[in-house]
Design an enzyme around this catalytic site. Structure first.
Site, PDB file in Angstrom:
ATOM      1  N   LYS A 105       3.608 -10.145  -3.438  1.00 23.56           N
ATOM      2  CA  LYS A 105       4.440  -8.837  -3.020  1.00 23.56           C
ATOM      3  C   LYS A 105       5.837  -9.312  -2.403  1.00 23.56           C
ATOM      4  O   LYS A 105       7.008  -8.530  -2.856  1.00 23.56           O
ATOM      5  CB  LYS A 105       3.902  -8.358  -1.778  1.00 23.56           C
ATOM      6  CG  LYS A 105       2.408  -7.789  -2.197  1.00 23.56           C
ATOM      7  CD  LYS A 105       1.519  -7.278  -0.933  1.00 23.56           C
ATOM      8  CE  LYS A 105       0.215  -6.873  -1.295  1.00 23.56           C
ATOM      9  NZ  LYS A 105      -0.776  -6.597  -0.033  1.00 23.56           N
ATOM     10  N   GLY A 140       0.801  -1.030  -0.093  1.00 18.50           N
ATOM     11  CA  GLY A 140       0.091  -0.096  -0.188  1.00 18.50           C
ATOM     12  C   GLY A 140       0.949   1.406   0.022  1.00 18.50           C
ATOM     13  O   GLY A 140       1.480   1.553  -0.910  1.00 18.50           O
ATOM     14  N   GLY A 191     -14.952  -4.968   3.678  1.00 15.80           N
ATOM     15  CA  GLY A 191     -14.235  -4.698   2.527  1.00 15.80           C
ATOM     16  C   GLY A 191     -12.655  -4.808   2.705  1.00 15.80           C
ATOM     17  O   GLY A 191     -12.088  -4.904   1.595  1.00 15.80           O
TER      18      GLY A 191
END
Length: 411
Positions: free
Chosen positions: A196, A125, A178
């Site tokens: 990742k 992120g 979510g």
């Protein structure tokens, strides 16, 4: 002077909308010309003429010089990105699975066509780990990279430890908010973290590894007894990907739940936050912390890449160009905790050394050293038997620093 970027944006979901929210507040010489979407009937917050379901409207538009790809379809994403790079357009992507699966091809396309692909938003992120590995650590010897790379699984674990929720209840809350998909396998199974890790390792070590070669075991078999064991030892369980240089010729990658103690940075990383620990030879240990998911945090990472393209920035893959003899291996011994039912599983894993065994009614565990390849060979058996396994280096009583001190004293 920075050049004007005319953007074709694929995807207008959580991250796409987050990116748009940020861009419209800035004056960065950036214009989003067109949005490509999958569902033309979904209500949008922008005028309809800005949207299309035809990818060629973006890829074949000579006015668009930059493609931003933020969709969930892995193979469609690869087609979009590879076509854009081949046609002279620079690309920003947040599709970690696509990049991990096709990284070698994507690097070759960039070199062949003189284009740039940036993907900071694909790994952790808002944490700028790729740019740091590429630039700050480009001349560093890195002992290891590890951390919490997946906010969904970390949210579930935090709910279990802090609020006492069982796994199923915590997962449902994560889905309702979510943070986790309807099918949460990628998150809780460690696949998302593995993709990742593969990307980060390419920049840290110059080693490009296919994801299916990397062992990942998640938290889906986590039980109340495992949580209780951790609490009694004043430990927490985190899902941790690890890239570790073993010697001058070998680097290992794996994803496992891990027991962490209160002296470790990851101990206090909770809920949807991510954390990355870099252990370097000269800079020593450094820690990066931030939100690993969400429209605005990930959108900020995507925007950082877009802004860098205004000045023709591109990854140089410096470690890969060094052409060292460093190779990926699964030949590494790990100290693990195994909670199990069937004794045949312990036998199948062929522990090199067992330091502790425990039997009490239906709760049985063993702690000891096992070769990673044995875990790979028996992964289906571990999963099917509902056993739980965790990396347990903190249970050996010897830290990495202590190991190095002992080794230095022995010289």
């Amino acid at each position: 002077m920075s050049k004007k970027l005319n953007i074709g944006l694929f995807g207008f979901g959580v991250v796409g909308q987050g990116l748009y929210d940020i861009v419209k507040t800035k004056n960065l010489n950036i214009e989003i010309v067109k949005f490509a979407i999958k569902d033309p009937h979904k209500e949008r917050s922008l005028p309809a003429h800005l949207f299309t379901t035809d990818r060629d409207e973006l890829l074949n538009n000579p006015e668009i010089n930059t493609i931003v790809e933020l969709i969930n379809d892995t193979e469609a994403a690869f087609e979009i990105v590879s076509r854009a790079l081949s046609s002279g357009k620079n690309v920003v992507s947040a599709s970690k699975k696509m990049i991990a699966l096709h990284l070698e091809e994507l690097i070759e396309l960039q070199h062949k066509h003189g284009t740039s692909l940036l993907y900071e938003g694909a790994v952790c992120g808002s944490i700028p780990i790729i740019r740091n590995l590429e630039e700050y650590y480009d001349n560093e010897l890195l002992h290891s990279i590890s951390g919490i790379f997946n906010g969904s699984s970390n949210y579930i674990l935090s709910k279990g430890f802090i609020e006492g929720l069982d796994y199923d209840s915590a997962l449902k809350q994560a889905q309702d908010l979510g943070f986790a998909e309807t099918d949460p396998t990628s998150d809780v199974g460690g696949f998302d973290a593995k993709y990742k890790l593969v990307i980060a390792a390419a920049h840290a070590y110059g080693v490009i590894v296919q994801p299916d070669e990397v062992f990942n075991f998640g938290i889906q078999n986590l039980g109340a007894q495992d949580l209780q064991y951790a609490r009694e030892k004043n430990l927490k369980i985190k899902l941790v990907p690890v890239a570790k240089e073993l010697d001058e010729r070998h680097v290992a990658l794996f994803v496992l739940p891990k027991f962490v103690n209160e002296t470790e940075f990851l101990y206090n990383v909770e809920y949807e936050y991510n954390g990355v620990t870099v252990q370097a030879a000269f800079a020593d240990q450094q820690f990066f912390f931030g939100k690993g998911a969400g429209g605005h945090p990930t959108g900020s990472a995507v925007l950082s890449d877009i802004a860098a393209l205004r000045y023709n920035y591109q990854y140089e893959y410096k470690k890969a160009k060094e052409k060292t003899d460093l190779n990926f291996t699964n030949n590494i011994e790990l100290n693990v905790y195994l909670r199990y039912d069937d004794e045949s599983l312990v036998e199948a894993l062929n522990f090199e050394h067992i330091q502790e065994r425990y039997y009490s009614g239906s709760y049985k565990f063993v702690i000891g050293k096992v070769n990673l390849q044995n875990l790979i060979d028996n992964q289906d058996l571990i999963s099917e038997s509902k056993a739980f396994i965790a990396f347990a280096d903190q249970l050996t009583g010897v830290s990495l620093a202590a190991e190095r001190k002992l080794a230095a004293e022995a010289v």
